[in-house]
Design a protein around this motif. Structure first.
Motif, short mmCIF file in Angstrom:
data_model
loop_
_atom_site.label_atom_id
_atom_site.label_comp_id
_atom_site.label_asym_id
_atom_site.label_seq_id
_atom_site.Cartn_x
_atom_site.Cartn_y
_atom_site.Cartn_z
N SER A 1 39.64 176.67 60.31
CA SER A 1 38.47 176.26 59.52
C SER A 1 37.26 176.26 60.44
O SER A 1 37.22 175.51 61.43
N GLY A 2 36.29 177.12 60.12
CA GLY A 2 35.14 177.23 61.01
C GLY A 2 33.85 177.46 60.25
O GLY A 2 33.83 177.46 59.01
N SER A 3 32.78 177.68 61.00
CA SER A 3 31.47 177.88 60.39
C SER A 3 30.66 178.87 61.24
O SER A 3 31.04 179.19 62.38
N ILE A 4 29.59 179.35 60.64
CA ILE A 4 28.62 180.21 61.35
C ILE A 4 27.30 179.45 61.42
O ILE A 4 26.81 178.95 60.40
N ARG A 5 26.74 179.37 62.66
CA ARG A 5 25.41 178.75 62.84
C ARG A 5 24.46 179.77 63.48
O ARG A 5 24.85 180.47 64.41
N VAL A 6 23.25 179.84 62.96
CA VAL A 6 22.24 180.79 63.46
C VAL A 6 21.06 179.99 64.07
O VAL A 6 20.47 179.14 63.39
N TYR A 7 20.79 180.28 65.36
CA TYR A 7 19.68 179.62 66.07
C TYR A 7 18.63 180.69 66.42
O TYR A 7 18.95 181.86 66.65
N ASP A 8 17.37 180.21 66.54
CA ASP A 8 16.33 181.16 66.96
C ASP A 8 16.10 181.15 68.46
O ASP A 8 15.28 181.89 68.98
N SER A 9 16.85 180.28 69.19
CA SER A 9 16.84 180.30 70.66
C SER A 9 18.05 179.57 71.16
O SER A 9 18.68 178.80 70.42
N CYS A 10 18.37 179.77 72.43
CA CYS A 10 19.54 179.09 73.00
C CYS A 10 19.27 177.62 73.24
O CYS A 10 20.20 176.84 73.47
N THR A 11 17.98 177.24 73.24
CA THR A 11 17.66 175.85 73.51
C THR A 11 17.47 175.04 72.23
O THR A 11 17.27 173.83 72.29
N ALA A 12 17.51 175.70 71.10
CA ALA A 12 17.30 175.00 69.83
C ALA A 12 18.49 174.11 69.51
O ALA A 12 19.64 174.46 69.76
N ASP A 13 18.18 172.93 68.99
CA ASP A 13 19.25 172.01 68.62
C ASP A 13 19.63 172.13 67.14
O ASP A 13 20.75 171.77 66.77
N VAL A 14 18.69 172.63 66.34
CA VAL A 14 18.93 172.70 64.92
C VAL A 14 18.98 174.16 64.49
O VAL A 14 18.08 174.93 64.81
#
Length: 772
Positions: A575-588
């Motif tokens: 059971s997993g998910s996909i998360r998309v960030y706009d930078s490696c330092t972004a927390d959200v």
């Protein structure tokens, strides 16, 4: 009263003859007798009587007669005077009455009857019949004979008291026995208990037994008590076949033939007795053998002792021929003896010989594969790049091992592959391209492990959302010996293709070492694993937790916004998910998705990423929900150019309502559609298709439906898949349209257009989409 003696001709003679009286009619005494006065006997001269009284003193009796007696005048002292000297005439010569009562006439002899006194004359009685009982003067019993009583003697021809008869002889059985008894008085006296010498009877006229017969065939008992019949005056034991019909026998013709009118058990021949009566019956009970049209041994049916005209075939027996003439060999049995059949089980062809008892023999699926057991496991040799492809068949393999029940409770034939690693590798094994429903299990662990005893490390039945023929196991494996078992689900077998991929441990464990994804307008897949990776963040993606190991990918978009498609549908077993960030330092994350999607607990996401006028790089984390959720996965990704970003994402299944005004649109399908249009972006699940329909009363728009893949238009590389411009037979609404597309295509994003057919017309529509 004075006792009187009477004499007369007849009575005196009778008395003298029967009773011993004396008559002295001549004046002389009877022989041996002396006439004396006073003895009641007439004097010699007959002129006076002696009444036994002495009337004159000592005279000689002459003085007793009255002087006037016999003068015919009754004088003093006379009882009568008939003037004669006849004795017994009523007046005696002495002028006294011959008798005055019957007692004076009785002579003491009963057999001559009872005497009477009538007018002073003694009259004789009626003599008793001969044989009448009497008593002799000596006091002995006797019987009357000729008016006199004689002592009784058997054999004197007189039936005397105490005698039933007297025939004067001693001949037995002549009617009167020597003891003067009847020989018989009834039939019972004649029976001798021997029924075979005739029937005895006793005619009462003769009292002599009479026999008629002897009888023939009458039941009797022999001297030793056996049942028999009378024959020739003797009781003999009857025997069937002696030519004599005896009791209990219907007939007896004296022969042993069972084909004539009398059977050899002395029964009359008849239909149903089991024997054919020559000249009268064609058969009896048993059907008659004959040869059928198909040369088998049949029977002519016997009904009411008449044979049917047709030869009835026999029932089919196992002999390799057609017995029942139905043009089928050994039908009703498992197979035709001696033949070899071919067939298939699932995807496996076999040959099968028909053996004894018409029982199909062992199915021969061909040569047993060399890797059917651990001892013959096929060695996996990795080519440059760390991959290998192996093919073969499990059709002739045995079911030697069973995968864990939780993986596949029902298994089938299996083969074994061996893999040796000298360095730590991430290993992926799949069966894409195999012809049957496969199950894969990975066993092993270290350099000392053996095939049969190796522990199970991973197992998978159906590749996640990838169909039953695409099973996969994957793991981060340390150096050692491993074995891959290829099994069939629920007995499935057939040709297989096994792919083995190896790589070093995930280099994209951190965002800084993210694996670069190359943008693609067609769905593209990268393989990876979170096994052995670290957890770089615990940020929650919507309602889906992200607390497991994760790996990273980067995707550069620009210099404009693009539609982006991402999923983990195929491979991931966690059971997993996909998360998309706009930078490696972004927390959200700027976007995220979790399961379930397409019926599995894994994500599918479609959205717009990028900036207009500038390029943008995004970082995509594949994460597990918990620390235990880790392992292999496949990340599918796809992009569509800037002209597609204004499409409306529509969940499937789902419904959309809209109105298109008159005017020209941006797109035209192959079957029409030069009016205004609207585009929907849909996500297709693996192995499925999409059905779209405007067949409803709410649709008033003259329109067409068409679908594209890889892009929404020619600029983005879009390819039309299908176009519908007319109502189908299943739709009763003239303006309704139906369209099905996507079958055989990979999961990804697809574009559906509702397009008006005229620039001058518009109208409303209701669109429904489903995934059959």
């Amino acid at each position: 009263m004075q006792t009187r003696r009477w004499v007369g001709g007849f009575l005196l003679a009778v008395a003298a003859a029967g009773c011993g009286g004396v008559v002295a009619g001549s004046g002389d005494a009877a022989a041996g007798e002396v006439a004396e006065a006073g003895d009641g006997v007439l004097d010699a001269d007959g002129d006076a009587r002696d009444d036994g009284r002495d009337e004159g003193g000592g005279g000689d009796g002459e003085a007793e007669v009255s002087p006037g007696c016999r003068n015919g005048v009754v004088e003093s002292g006379e009882e009568c005077d008939d003037g004669n000297d006849r004795v017994g005439d009523g007046c005696e010569p002495d002028c006294t009455w011959t008798c005055e009562s019957a007692a004076e006439c009785a002579d003491g002899e009963r057999c001559n009857g009872d005497e009477s006194c009538v007018e002073h004359v003694c009259l004789p009685g009626t003599a008793l019949g001969d044989g009448h009982a009497c008593e002799t003067a000596e006091g002995l019993p006797g019987s009357c004979a000729g008016g006199a009583c004689r002592a009784s003697v058997c054999g004197n021809t007189l039936v005397e008291p105490g005698e039933e008869c007297d025939d004067g002889n001693s001949v037995a059985g002549d009617g009167c026995e020597g003891d003067c008894t009847w020989s018989c008085t009834g039939n019972a006296d004649c029976l001798d208990e021997d029924v075979c010498n005739g029937t005895e009877s006793c005619p009462l006229e003769t009292h002599a037994c009479v026999r008629t017969g002897p009888p023939v065939g009458v039941a009797c008992r022999t001297s030793d008590g056996a049942d028999g019949v009378c024959r020739g005056g003797l009781c003999v034991i009857p025997t069937c076949g002696d030519g004599n019909p005896d009791p209990g026998e219907e007939c007896d013709d004296g022969n042993t033939s069972n084909t004539d009118a009398c059977l050899n058990d002395c029964r009359l021949a008849e239909c149903g007795d089991g024997f054919v009566w020559s000249g009268e019956e064609e058969c009896d009970g048993a059907d008659v053998p004959c040869t059928t049209d198909c040369d088998s041994a049949g029977l002519r049916v016997c009904t009411s002792c008449t044979l049917a005209d047709a030869c009835r075939p026999p029932v089919e027996v196992c002999n390799g021929v057609d017995d029942d003439c139905d043009d089928a060999c050994d039908d009703g049995f498992g197979c035709c003896l001696g033949t070899v059949a071919t067939g298939t089980v699932g995807l496996c062809g076999y040959s099968q010989a028909c053996g004894a008892g018409c029982i199909p023999g062992h199915r021969d699926f061909g040569a047993v594969p060399a890797n059917d057991t651990c001892a013959g496991a096929t060695r996996i040799t990795l080519a440059t790049g760390g991959s290998a492809t192996l093919t073969g068949s499990t059709c002739a393999a045995a079911d030697d091992v069973a995968p864990p029940t939780a993986c596949a409770a029902l298994d089938g034939p299996d083969v074994v592959f061996a893999l040796s690693l000298t360095t730590t590798k991430f290993v992926v094994v799949d069966t894409d391209g195999s012809a049957f429903d496969t199950v894969l299990e990975l066993r092993g662990g270290d350099a000392t492990a053996t095939c049969a005893a190796a522990p199970s490390l991973a197992c998978n039945d159906n590749r996640a959302a990838g169909g039953v023929s695409s099973s996969m196991v994957s793991a981060l494996l340390t150096p050692g010996n491993y074995w891959v078992f290829l099994d069939g689900y629920n007995g499935a077998a057939g040709n297989y293709t096994v792919h083995v991929y190896t790589s070093d441990p995930p280099p994209n464990d951190t965002c800084a070492t993210a694996t670069v994804l190359t943008s693609s307008t067609t769905p593209a897949t990268v393989w990876g694993t979170t096994a052995g990776a670290t957890d770089d963040g615990t940020a929650t993606c919507g309602s889906w937790p992200a607390a497991g190991p994760d790996v990273w990918y980067s995707l550069t978009i620009g210099p404009a916004r693009h539609l982006v498609y991402l999923d983990l549908l195929d491979l991931a077993t966690f059971s997993g998910s996909i998360r998309v960030y706009d930078s490696c330092t972004a927390d959200v994350p700027v976007a995220c998705a979790g399961g379930p999607a397409c019926g599995v607990d894994r994500p599918q996401w479609i959205g717009v990423l990028g900036r207009d006028g500038a390029g943008s790089t995004y970082f995509i984390a594949v994460d597990g929900a918990t620390a235990a959720d880790n392992g292999a996965f496949s990340l599918r990704h796809q992009m569509a150019g800037p002209t597609c970003v204004d499409g409306t994402v529509l969940a499937v299944p789902g419904t959309a309502f809209g109105t298109l005004p008159a005017g020209a649109g941006r797109s035209i399908g192959s079957c029409g559609g030069n009016g205004n249009d609207i585009m929907y972006v849909l996500g297709l699940c693996p192995g499925r298709s999409i059905a779209a329909s405007t067949c409803n009363a709410a649709t008033t728009l003259e329109h067409v439906l068409y679908a594209r893949r890889n892009g929404c238009d020619a600029v983005t590389g879009g390819i039309e898949m299908s176009c519908s411009s007319a109502s189908s037979g299943a739709c009763t609404y003239p303006l309704g349209r139906t369209l099905t597309f996507g079958s055989g295509q990979p999961a990804g994003m697809y574009f559906l257009f509702v397009d008006g057919t005229s620039v001058t017309g518009g109208g409303a529509y209701q669109l429904g989409v489903a995934m059959p």
